[in-house]
Design an enzyme around this catalytic site. Structure first.
Site, PDB file in Angstrom:
ATOM      1  N   CYS A   1      15.912 -31.506  54.983  1.00  0.00           N
ATOM      2  CA  CYS A   1      14.792 -32.105  54.262  1.00  0.00           C
ATOM      3  C   CYS A   1      15.180 -32.446  52.827  1.00  0.00           C
ATOM      4  CB  CYS A   1      13.618 -31.129  54.199  1.00  0.00           C
ATOM      5  SG  CYS A   1      13.063 -30.460  55.761  1.00  0.00           S
ATOM      6  N   CYS A   2      14.681 -33.550  52.370  1.00  0.00           N
ATOM      7  CA  CYS A   2      14.699 -33.892  50.946  1.00  0.00           C
ATOM      8  C   CYS A   2      13.468 -34.759  50.702  1.00  0.00           C
ATOM      9  CB  CYS A   2      16.010 -34.569  50.524  1.00  0.00           C
ATOM     10  SG  CYS A   2      16.283 -36.222  51.167  1.00  0.00           S
TER      11      CYS A   2
END
Length: 151
Positions: free
Chosen positions: A64-65
């Site tokens: 995730c980012c």
């Protein structure tokens, strides 16, 4: 299943992801902002999670980012990883089915908790296709991992 999870930020949806995976009975291996002392840079933590998939210490990963793009790019640089940025359940299902994706990339900005549940449901229900053309495409990607471009 052993699942490596990375996030460059300690956001509510990242914490919900970890809780949802544990609630489904998975062993979660946290990286980045999800682990005390972890390097939260998206390239670093996404690579770490992807490497665990490539070396077999994790069965799958979720990276995730903020947009999910950087996390998917970093993960896809690891040979043997097929990371797919999924913003909906249909894409998650297709990524597992047609692309035999082994890393799910998510946007912290776009993924709500209800949407996260839908994406995870589709991801874990998806099975890699046995269709000849689909398998040939995945095999071609494997060749690219090894610097070859011909079947």
């Amino acid at each position: 299943m052993r699942i490596s999870v990375s996030s460059d930020m300690d956001e509510p949806v990242a914490r919900a992801l970890v809780a949802a995976l544990r609630g489904r009975g998975h062993e979660v291996r946290p990286h980045g902002a999800l682990r005390s002392g972890g390097d939260p840079q998206w390239a670093v933590c996404s690579e770490a999670a992807a490497r665990e998939v490539a070396d077999g210490t994790a069965d799958q990963a979720v990276v995730c980012c903020w947009t999910g793009t950087g996390a998917s790019i970093a993960a896809n640089k690891v040979p043997g990883v097929r990371a797919a940025l999924c913003t909906d359940a249909y894409t998650a299902d297709g990524a597992r089915r047609w692309n035999d994706a082994n890393v799910l990339a998510l946007s912290l900005r776009l993924t709500s908790e209800p949407l996260l549940t839908e994406i995870l449901d589709a991801w874990f229900a998806g099975e890699p296709s046995g269709d000849t053309e689909d398998r040939q495409n995945v095999d071609r990607v494997r060749l690219l991992d090894h610097g070859r471009n011909r079947l």
